[in-house]
Design a protein around this motif. Structure first.
Motif, short mmCIF file in Angstrom:
data_model
loop_
_atom_site.label_atom_id
_atom_site.label_comp_id
_atom_site.label_asym_id
_atom_site.label_seq_id
_atom_site.Cartn_x
_atom_site.Cartn_y
_atom_site.Cartn_z
N ASP A 30 -9.71 13.48 38.22
CA ASP A 30 -9.27 14.11 39.47
C ASP A 30 -10.44 14.68 40.25
OD1 ASP A 30 -6.71 13.85 40.09
OD2 ASP A 30 -6.09 15.89 39.59
N MET A 31 -11.57 14.89 39.57
CA MET A 31 -12.71 15.50 40.23
C MET A 31 -13.49 14.46 41.03
SD MET A 31 -14.37 18.20 37.54
CE MET A 31 -14.89 17.07 36.28
N HIS A 32 -14.25 14.93 41.98
CA HIS A 32 -15.17 14.07 42.72
C HIS A 32 -16.24 13.56 41.73
CE1 HIS A 32 -18.33 12.82 45.43
NE2 HIS A 32 -17.40 12.76 46.37
N SER A 33 -16.74 12.34 41.93
CA SER A 33 -17.66 11.79 40.92
C SER A 33 -18.95 12.62 40.79
CB SER A 33 -17.96 10.32 41.17
OG SER A 33 -18.36 10.12 42.48
N TYR A 34 -19.35 13.31 41.86
CA TYR A 34 -20.53 14.18 41.73
C TYR A 34 -20.22 15.34 40.77
CZ TYR A 34 -24.12 17.61 42.80
OH TYR A 34 -25.13 18.51 42.68
N ASP A 35 -19.04 15.92 40.89
CA ASP A 35 -18.66 17.01 40.00
C ASP A 35 -18.48 16.51 38.56
OD1 ASP A 35 -18.70 18.89 42.06
OD2 ASP A 35 -16.65 18.42 42.64
N GLN A 36 -17.97 15.29 38.44
CA GLN A 36 -17.88 14.67 37.10
C GLN A 36 -19.27 14.59 36.48
OE1 GLN A 36 -16.02 10.83 37.44
NE2 GLN A 36 -14.11 11.64 38.24
N ALA A 37 -20.22 14.15 37.31
CA ALA A 37 -21.60 13.98 36.82
C ALA A 37 -22.19 15.33 36.39
CB ALA A 37 -22.47 13.32 37.88
N ALA A 61 -19.57 4.11 35.44
CA ALA A 61 -20.48 3.62 36.49
C ALA A 61 -20.45 4.55 37.70
CB ALA A 61 -20.11 2.20 36.90
N ASP A 62 -19.27 5.02 38.07
CA ASP A 62 -19.17 5.95 39.21
C ASP A 62 -19.96 7.22 38.95
OD1 ASP A 62 -17.58 4.28 40.65
OD2 ASP A 62 -15.68 5.25 40.11
N ILE A 63 -19.92 7.70 37.72
CA ILE A 63 -20.68 8.90 37.38
C ILE A 63 -22.17 8.62 37.48
CG2 ILE A 63 -21.15 10.63 35.59
CD1 ILE A 63 -18.37 10.07 34.47
N MET A 64 -22.60 7.49 36.92
CA MET A 64 -24.02 7.13 36.93
C MET A 64 -24.54 7.02 38.37
SD MET A 64 -24.92 6.99 33.79
CE MET A 64 -23.64 7.98 33.08
N GLU A 65 -23.70 6.51 39.27
CA GLU A 65 -24.11 6.36 40.68
C GLU A 65 -24.30 7.71 41.36
OE1 GLU A 65 -23.80 3.23 42.75
OE2 GLU A 65 -22.41 2.02 41.57
N SER A 66 -23.70 8.75 40.80
CA SER A 66 -23.82 10.07 41.42
C SER A 66 -25.04 10.85 40.95
CB SER A 66 -22.58 10.91 41.10
OG SER A 66 -21.45 10.31 41.61
N ILE A 67 -25.75 10.29 39.97
CA ILE A 67 -26.93 10.99 39.46
C ILE A 67 -28.16 10.44 40.18
CG2 ILE A 67 -28.33 11.45 37.41
CD1 ILE A 67 -25.72 11.10 35.77
N ASP A 68 -28.90 11.30 40.84
CA ASP A 68 -30.02 10.84 41.68
C ASP A 68 -31.28 10.51 40.89
OD1 ASP A 68 -28.80 10.71 44.07
OD2 ASP A 68 -29.34 12.75 44.70
N GLU A 69 -31.49 11.21 39.79
CA GLU A 69 -32.72 10.99 39.02
C GLU A 69 -32.60 9.74 38.18
OE1 GLU A 69 -35.61 12.67 39.00
OE2 GLU A 69 -34.76 13.72 40.73
N GLU A 70 -33.37 8.71 38.53
CA GLU A 70 -33.24 7.44 37.80
C GLU A 70 -33.65 7.56 36.34
OE1 GLU A 70 -35.48 5.75 40.77
OE2 GLU A 70 -33.68 5.67 42.02
N GLU A 71 -34.62 8.44 36.06
CA GLU A 71 -35.04 8.61 34.66
C GLU A 71 -33.89 9.16 33.82
OE1 GLU A 71 -36.65 9.95 37.22
OE2 GLU A 71 -38.62 9.00 37.28
N GLN A 72 -33.15 10.05 34.44
CA GLN A 72 -32.02 10.66 33.73
C GLN A 72 -30.92 9.62 33.46
OE1 GLN A 72 -30.30 14.02 35.81
NE2 GLN A 72 -29.75 14.97 33.88
N THR A 73 -30.63 8.81 34.48
CA THR A 73 -29.61 7.78 34.30
C THR A 73 -30.07 6.77 33.23
OG1 THR A 73 -29.52 7.92 36.69
CG2 THR A 73 -27.96 6.45 35.63
#
Ligand code: ATP
Ligand code: MG
Length: 276
Positions: A30-37, A61-73
Motif C-alpha cells: 500500500d505504500m509508495h515504492s520510495y517509502d517501501q525502499a 524491482a519497484d523497490i530497487m528502482e527507488s534506491i538512488d545509490e547504485e552501489e547500494q542496489t
C-alpha cells in the motif's frame, strides 16, 4: 504524521516476526515504492531475506528502482538468490538494470545475463555496449513510437497496449516507413485530435534529438533549455534507439554536482601546508 509512520513500521516488523505474509503484503504494498525502499534498507539482512520470499521479482524491482545509490542496489541484488536476482533485474527498466550491472565485475554480469530471460538479457546487453556517461548509457528502450501514416485512433489503441511497459507515455515518437524519427507529439496533442486525423498532420516535425554518443552533461543542459520531459536518442541514420527521461537527467545532475564538489575539495588541498 511522523508518529503514524513509526507505528506503521512497527506494524510491518511485527507482521514479519509473526511470519504473517498476507498481512505484511497488504500493508507494505500500500505504500509508495520510495517509502517501501526506506523501510526495506533499514532492516537487517535476515529480515530482507525473508521479505524477498514474500514479494515477487516485479515488486522487488519497484523497490530497487527507488534506491538512488547504485552501489547500494548492487549490494542488495548480490545478497539475493541469483535466479531471483536475475528476475528482479529483468523486471527493472533496462537502463536502471544496466546502471546496477555496471557496478559489478564482468563475471557477475555474465552469470546474471545467462540465467536471465533472453529478451531482457538482449536489451541489457545492447545497452551495456554504450560508453559510460553518454546518451546511449542512460537511455531506456521502453518508448512509444507510432508511424506517421497511422490515424489518431490507431495510435490511441497502440498506446493502450504499450503504456504498461513504457517509461513515459507523455510523448509519442513518430517514424516513417524506414523507421526514421520524423516527428513527435505529446499525449495532449493526441487526445485532442479527432479520431481519423493522420499522425503526420498533428506531429511536430522539428524533433530535438541527441546522438547516442552525446555526453550526459550536455543532455542535462538541453533538457533544461527545452523543458521537455524526455529526449529521443538516435543513431547516425536517425533511427530511434531510446529515450532519456527527466528523472534520468536528475540522477545525472546529482552525480555531476557531487563530482564537481569532489573536484572542489581536491583543489582546496593545494592550500594545505604540505611537502610542496
Ligand atoms: P504545451 O506546453 O504546448 O501545453 P504539453 O504540455 O502538452 O504542451 P510539453 O511537454 O510542454 O507538452 O511539450 C510541448 C510540445 O513539445 C509537444 O506538443 C510535443 O510535440 C513537443 N515535443 C516533445 N518532445 C519534443 C522533442 N524532442 N523535439 C521537439 N518537440 C518536442
Ligand atoms: Mg507544457
Amino acid at each position: 504524521y511522523e508518529k503514524q509512520y513509526e507505528q506503521h513500521w512497527k506494524k510491518l516488523q511485527q507482521q514479519l516476526k509473526r511470519e504473517n505474509m498476507e498481512g505484511f503484503r497488504n500493508e507494505f504494498l500500500d505504500m509508495h515504492s520510495y517509502d517501501q525502499a526506506m523501510f526495506f534498507i533499514e532492516q537487517k539482512k535476515s529480515i530482507r531475506l525473508q521479505i524477498y520470499t514474500y514479494l515477487s521479482p516485479e515488486e522487488i524491482a519497484d523497490i530497487m528502482e527507488s534506491i538512488d545509490e547504485e552501489e547500494q542496489t548492487r549490494d542488495l541484488i548480490s545478497e539475493m538468490d541469483p535466479r531471483f536476482a536475475s528476475m528482479v533485474l529483468a523486471e527493472m527498466s533496462a537502463d536502471n538494470a544496466v546502471d546496477i550491472l555496471n557496478e559489478m565485475d564482468k563475471d557477475h554480469i555474465a552469470s546474471f545475463l545467462t540465467i536471465m530471460d533472453t529478451s531482457a538479457a538482449d536489451e541489457i546487453k545492447h545497452l551495456l555496449h554504450y560508453e559510460e556517461k553518454t546518451a546511449g548509457s542512460i537511455m531506456t528502450t521502453e518508448f512509444i513510437a507510432t508511424y506517421k501514416t497511422n490515424t489518431a485512433k490507431q495510435t490511441m489503441q497502440q498506446l493502450k497496449e504499450q503504456a504498461p511497459d513504457a517509461e513515459t507515455i507523455y510523448y509519442l515518437y513518430v517514424l516513417d516507413a524506414d523507421k526514421r524519427l520524423v516527428g513527435v507529439l505529446s499525449l495532449r496533442d493526441l487526445i485532442v485530435a479527432p479520431e481519423d486525423t493522420k499522425i503526420e498532420s498533428i506531429m511536430m516535425e522539428k524533433v530535438v534529438a541527441v546522438s547516442a554518443g552525446k555526453d550526459q552533461e550536455e543532455i542535462a543542459q538541453m533538457m533544461r533549455d527545452y523543458d521537455f520531459l524526455a529526449l529521443p536518442v538516435v543513431d547516425f541514420q536517425d533511427h530511434l534507439l531510446g529515450i532519456i527521461t527527466v528523472d534520468d537527467i536528475m540522477d545525472v545532475m546529482e552525480e555531476e554536482a557531487s563530482d564537481d564538489y569532489s573536484k572542489l575539495a581536491g583543489v582546496s588541498d593545494i592550500d594545505k601546508p604540505n611537502d610542496t
